[in-house]
Design a protein around this motif. Structure first.
Motif, PDB file in Angstrom:
ATOM      1  N   ALA A  69       8.294   9.540 -10.152  1.00 11.43           N
ATOM      2  CA  ALA A  69       9.422  10.359 -10.586  1.00 11.43           C
ATOM      3  C   ALA A  69       8.996  11.752 -11.006  1.00 11.43           C
ATOM      4  O   ALA A  69       9.789  12.689 -10.995  1.00 11.43           O
ATOM      5  CB  ALA A  69      10.144   9.670 -11.746  1.00 11.43           C
ATOM      6  N   HIS A  70       7.721  11.916 -11.376  1.00  8.66           N
ATOM      7  CA  HIS A  70       7.249  13.219 -11.840  1.00  8.66           C
ATOM      8  C   HIS A  70       6.472  13.967 -10.771  1.00  8.66           C
ATOM      9  O   HIS A  70       5.962  15.041 -11.040  1.00  8.66           O
ATOM     10  CB  HIS A  70       6.371  13.031 -13.075  1.00  8.66           C
ATOM     11  N   SER A  71       6.340  13.412  -9.581  1.00  5.14           N
ATOM     12  CA  SER A  71       5.579  14.093  -8.538  1.00  5.14           C
ATOM     13  C   SER A  71       6.509  14.953  -7.708  1.00  5.14           C
ATOM     14  O   SER A  71       7.655  14.591  -7.452  1.00  5.14           O
ATOM     15  CB  SER A  71       4.882  13.077  -7.630  1.00  5.14           C
ATOM     16  N   PRO A  72       6.038  16.130  -7.253  1.00  6.68           N
ATOM     17  CA  PRO A  72       6.890  16.977  -6.423  1.00  6.68           C
ATOM     18  C   PRO A  72       7.266  16.320  -5.108  1.00  6.68           C
ATOM     19  O   PRO A  72       8.342  16.559  -4.575  1.00  6.68           O
ATOM     20  CB  PRO A  72       6.009  18.225  -6.183  1.00  6.68           C
ATOM     21  N   GLU A  73       6.372  15.464  -4.558  1.00  9.67           N
ATOM     22  CA  GLU A  73       6.705  14.787  -3.313  1.00  9.67           C
ATOM     23  C   GLU A  73       7.892  13.852  -3.503  1.00  9.67           C
ATOM     24  O   GLU A  73       8.803  13.783  -2.693  1.00  9.67           O
ATOM     25  CB  GLU A  73       5.500  13.983  -2.799  1.00  9.67           C
ATOM     26  N   GLN A  74       7.878  13.089  -4.637  1.00  6.04           N
ATOM     27  CA  GLN A  74       8.941  12.119  -4.878  1.00  6.04           C
ATOM     28  C   GLN A  74      10.293  12.797  -5.011  1.00  6.04           C
ATOM     29  O   GLN A  74      11.315  12.265  -4.581  1.00  6.04           O
ATOM     30  CB  GLN A  74       8.617  11.313  -6.137  1.00  6.04           C
ATOM     31  N   MET A  75      10.301  14.000  -5.602  1.00  9.45           N
ATOM     32  CA  MET A  75      11.566  14.699  -5.815  1.00  9.45           C
ATOM     33  C   MET A  75      12.235  15.057  -4.484  1.00  9.45           C
ATOM     34  O   MET A  75      13.445  15.264  -4.430  1.00  9.45           O
ATOM     35  CB  MET A  75      11.310  15.959  -6.645  1.00  9.45           C
ATOM     36  N   ALA A  76      11.448  15.126  -3.387  1.00  2.67           N
ATOM     37  CA  ALA A  76      12.004  15.516  -2.095  1.00  2.67           C
ATOM     38  C   ALA A  76      12.304  14.323  -1.196  1.00  2.67           C
ATOM     39  O   ALA A  76      12.671  14.501  -0.044  1.00  2.67           O
ATOM     40  CB  ALA A  76      11.025  16.457  -1.388  1.00  2.67           C
ATOM     41  N   LEU A  77      12.157  13.103  -1.722  1.00  2.00           N
ATOM     42  CA  LEU A  77      12.350  11.924  -0.890  1.00  2.00           C
ATOM     43  C   LEU A  77      13.826  11.678  -0.601  1.00  2.00           C
ATOM     44  O   LEU A  77      14.696  11.965  -1.421  1.00  2.00           O
ATOM     45  CB  LEU A  77      11.763  10.690  -1.575  1.00  2.00           C
ATOM     46  N   SER A  78      14.063  11.110   0.580  1.00  2.00           N
ATOM     47  CA  SER A  78      15.413  10.657   0.912  1.00  2.00           C
ATOM     48  C   SER A  78      15.694   9.371   0.136  1.00  2.00           C
ATOM     49  O   SER A  78      14.772   8.725  -0.366  1.00  2.00           O
ATOM     50  CB  SER A  78      15.518  10.381   2.416  1.00  2.00           C
ATOM     51  N   PRO A  79      16.949   8.951   0.051  1.00  2.00           N
ATOM     52  CA  PRO A  79      17.255   7.690  -0.648  1.00  2.00           C
ATOM     53  C   PRO A  79      16.512   6.498  -0.047  1.00  2.00           C
ATOM     54  O   PRO A  79      16.053   5.624  -0.773  1.00  2.00           O
ATOM     55  CB  PRO A  79      18.776   7.558  -0.487  1.00  2.00           C
ATOM     56  N   GLU A  80      16.380   6.468   1.281  1.00  2.00           N
ATOM     57  CA  GLU A  80      15.676   5.352   1.925  1.00  2.00           C
ATOM     58  C   GLU A  80      14.192   5.362   1.576  1.00  2.00           C
ATOM     59  O   GLU A  80      13.603   4.310   1.287  1.00  2.00           O
ATOM     60  CB  GLU A  80      15.859   5.431   3.450  1.00  2.00           C
ATOM     61  N   GLN A  81      13.586   6.555   1.593  1.00  2.00           N
ATOM     62  CA  GLN A  81      12.169   6.648   1.246  1.00  2.00           C
ATOM     63  C   GLN A  81      11.930   6.265  -0.211  1.00  2.00           C
ATOM     64  O   GLN A  81      10.965   5.568  -0.540  1.00  2.00           O
ATOM     65  CB  GLN A  81      11.673   8.071   1.513  1.00  2.00           C
ATOM     66  N   ALA A  82      12.813   6.702  -1.104  1.00  2.00           N
ATOM     67  CA  ALA A  82      12.676   6.359  -2.514  1.00  2.00           C
ATOM     68  C   ALA A  82      12.822   4.851  -2.731  1.00  2.00           C
ATOM     69  O   ALA A  82      12.103   4.258  -3.544  1.00  2.00           O
ATOM     70  CB  ALA A  82      13.726   7.119  -3.336  1.00  2.00           C
ATOM     71  N   ALA A  83      13.742   4.233  -1.986  1.00  2.00           N
ATOM     72  CA  ALA A  83      13.940   2.789  -2.122  1.00  2.00           C
ATOM     73  C   ALA A  83      12.708   2.023  -1.666  1.00  2.00           C
ATOM     74  O   ALA A  83      12.283   1.050  -2.307  1.00  2.00           O
ATOM     75  CB  ALA A  83      15.173   2.353  -1.321  1.00  2.00           C
ATOM     76  N   VAL A  84      12.113   2.451  -0.560  1.00  2.00           N
ATOM     77  CA  VAL A  84      10.914   1.780  -0.060  1.00  2.00           C
ATOM     78  C   VAL A  84       9.760   1.959  -1.036  1.00  2.00           C
ATOM     79  O   VAL A  84       9.027   1.012  -1.337  1.00  2.00           O
ATOM     80  CB  VAL A  84      10.547   2.319   1.342  1.00  2.00           C
ATOM     81  N   ALA A  89      10.197   4.375   9.565  1.00  2.00           N
ATOM     82  CA  ALA A  89      10.259   5.835   9.456  1.00  2.00           C
ATOM     83  C   ALA A  89       9.990   6.292   8.027  1.00  2.00           C
ATOM     84  O   ALA A  89       9.284   7.286   7.795  1.00  2.00           O
ATOM     85  CB  ALA A  89      11.628   6.336   9.931  1.00  2.00           C
ATOM     86  N   ALA A  90      10.538   5.558   7.050  1.00  2.00           N
ATOM     87  CA  ALA A  90      10.304   5.900   5.646  1.00  2.00           C
ATOM     88  C   ALA A  90       8.831   5.740   5.290  1.00  2.00           C
ATOM     89  O   ALA A  90       8.248   6.581   4.589  1.00  2.00           O
ATOM     90  CB  ALA A  90      11.174   5.021   4.744  1.00  2.00           C
ATOM     91  N   LEU A  91       8.199   4.664   5.763  1.00  2.00           N
ATOM     92  CA  LEU A  91       6.777   4.449   5.487  1.00  2.00           C
ATOM     93  C   LEU A  91       5.923   5.557   6.087  1.00  2.00           C
ATOM     94  O   LEU A  91       4.935   6.002   5.477  1.00  2.00           O
ATOM     95  CB  LEU A  91       6.342   3.095   6.038  1.00  2.00           C
ATOM     96  N   THR A  92       6.280   6.004   7.281  1.00  2.00           N
ATOM     97  CA  THR A  92       5.534   7.096   7.908  1.00  2.00           C
ATOM     98  C   THR A  92       5.609   8.355   7.067  1.00  2.00           C
ATOM     99  O   THR A  92       4.610   9.033   6.829  1.00  2.00           O
ATOM    100  CB  THR A  92       6.078   7.369   9.323  1.00  2.00           C
TER     101      THR A  92
END
Length: 394
Positions: A327-342, A369-372
């Protein structure tokens, strides 16, 4: 779907391919008319009265004996391979749109690579020093930008491109003109093992099919069809690379050629450039021209320093990446809902793709696709056996 039904389903697709012929348009037309292999599992055979079928095709499909096809499927499983069919979630989307869609693809390695941008590189079996250097430089840069370098595992330019992509820390896929159980070409045996471990082997030929001369031009349509673009490195005007280049033109795919000297024996590049191919001047330029947006996404080109090596991926000392850290990483802030769920599903430990599909209520294609994307961001890593785990980053 039960194990038995799954094997019967795969065997039916294989029977269709063998009945209509590998690389022919008729198999594609059958799917458009009748929907695919599930038609063979129906007790109704009235559809075989359609004038579309030849008498030989009717005999093969009316009362099919799937023993031969089931044996081939079982053999592939013993090799650790997976049979992809047009209704498989991992089936390459680009191949659905070519003139003669393959009905079966035998795959060995990392299937998630099929969700990434793929760029095909092909060329002569006997390059000069300039050709070897050009192939190595372009493949390294494409791989370092996150593209999957695709080639045919032949000696010469093909092998150089595969090896350069892997040496750059990237990935590669080899599309073969023979079955997965056939040791061909022997000169690239070690490279083939490396691709099997760190990349992807793909073919539409059953495991024991030898590399017959007619297989290569049929295979070439897949080399160009599966990718976002094709690069011809060095070729003569009558070389096999020109067949792949022509397929790319027919399929409406971007085509690139490495410029060569006017006194070079490799005159194919000049011909391709004269017919509208773009000059391949850098990996970045090629990849940008292949992508619809014309720009390389940050998530694709990023190669985080914290991304672990494959060897480190198996170390038990590395803990999972928790949702609180994410939640505090810049990468996580840009995730799509599917990527965040995975990513959240991976917080408790490694999961298989099937388990992630169930936990996230998402189809396999979306999960892959989310894992990639998560792997490219350094937030997750793919493991053998179609498993994945989150990455702990300090």
């Amino acid at each position: 779907m039960t194990e038995r039904h799954r094997r019967d389903h795969a065997a039916c697709w294989l029977l269709l391919q063998q009945t209509f012929g590998t690389g022919t348009r008729r198999a594609h037309l059958f799917c458009e008319r009748y929907g695919g292999a599930q038609r063979l599992l129906s007790p109704d055979r009235g559809w075989l009265d359609d004038p579309f079928f030849s008498e030989q095709e009717r005999r093969a499909l009316r009362c099919p004996d799937l023993a031969e096809q089931e044996a081939a499927v079982a053999q592939a499983e013993r090799l650790g391979a997976v049979l992809l069919t047009p209704d498989s979630p991992e089936y390459p989307q680009n191949l659905r749109h070519i003139h003669a869609m393959p009905l079966v693809l035998w795959a060995e390695g990392e299937l998630s690579l099929l969700q990434r941008p793929l760029v095909t590189m092909v060329g002569t079996r006997n390059p000069d020093a300039y050709g070897r250097r050009a192939a190595k430089t372009l493949a390294e840069e494409l791989a370092s930008l996150g593209a999957v370098v695709v080639s045919g595992l032949a000696v010469g330019i093909d092998g150089i491109c595969h090896e350069a992509a892997l040496d750059a820390g990237g990935t590669t896929a080899a599309i073969l003109a023979a079955g997965l159980a056939v040791d061909y070409p022997r000169e690239n045996r070690a490279l083939r093992s490396r691709i099997r471990r760190d990349g992807l082997l793909l073919t539409e030929y059953s495991p024991d099919v030898p590399p017959l001369s007619g297989n290569f031009p049929v295979r070439n349509r897949l080399l160009s069809g599966i990718s976002a673009g094709t690069v011809a490195v060095q070729t003569r005007a009558a070389g096999g690379t020109m067949l792949t280049a022509r397929r790319a033109i027919e399929q409406g795919k971007p085509l690139f050629a490495v410029p060569d000297g006017i006194f070079s024996a490799f005159d194919g590049a000049g011909l391709l450039l004269g017919k509208g191919a773009k000059p391949a001047l850098s990996g970045r330029q090629v990849l940008a021209d292949c992508l619809p947006s014309g720009e390389i996404p940050v998530a694709l080109s990023a190669r985080p320093e914290a991304a672990p090596s494959k060897q480190a991926a198996h170390s038990p000392k590395q803990a999972a990446f928790s949702p609180e850290q994410a939640a505090h990483s810049p990468e996580q802030m840009a995730l799509s809902p599917e990527q965040a769920a995975v990513l959240a599903a991976l917080a408790e430990g490694p999961e298989t793709v099937s388990q992630l599909c169930e936990r996230c209520a998402l189809p396999a294609g979306v999960v892959l696709a989310a894992l990639t994307a998560l792997e490219l961001l350094g937030l997750a890593r793919l493991l053998p056996g179609r498993m994945a785990e989150a990455v702990h980053r300090l």
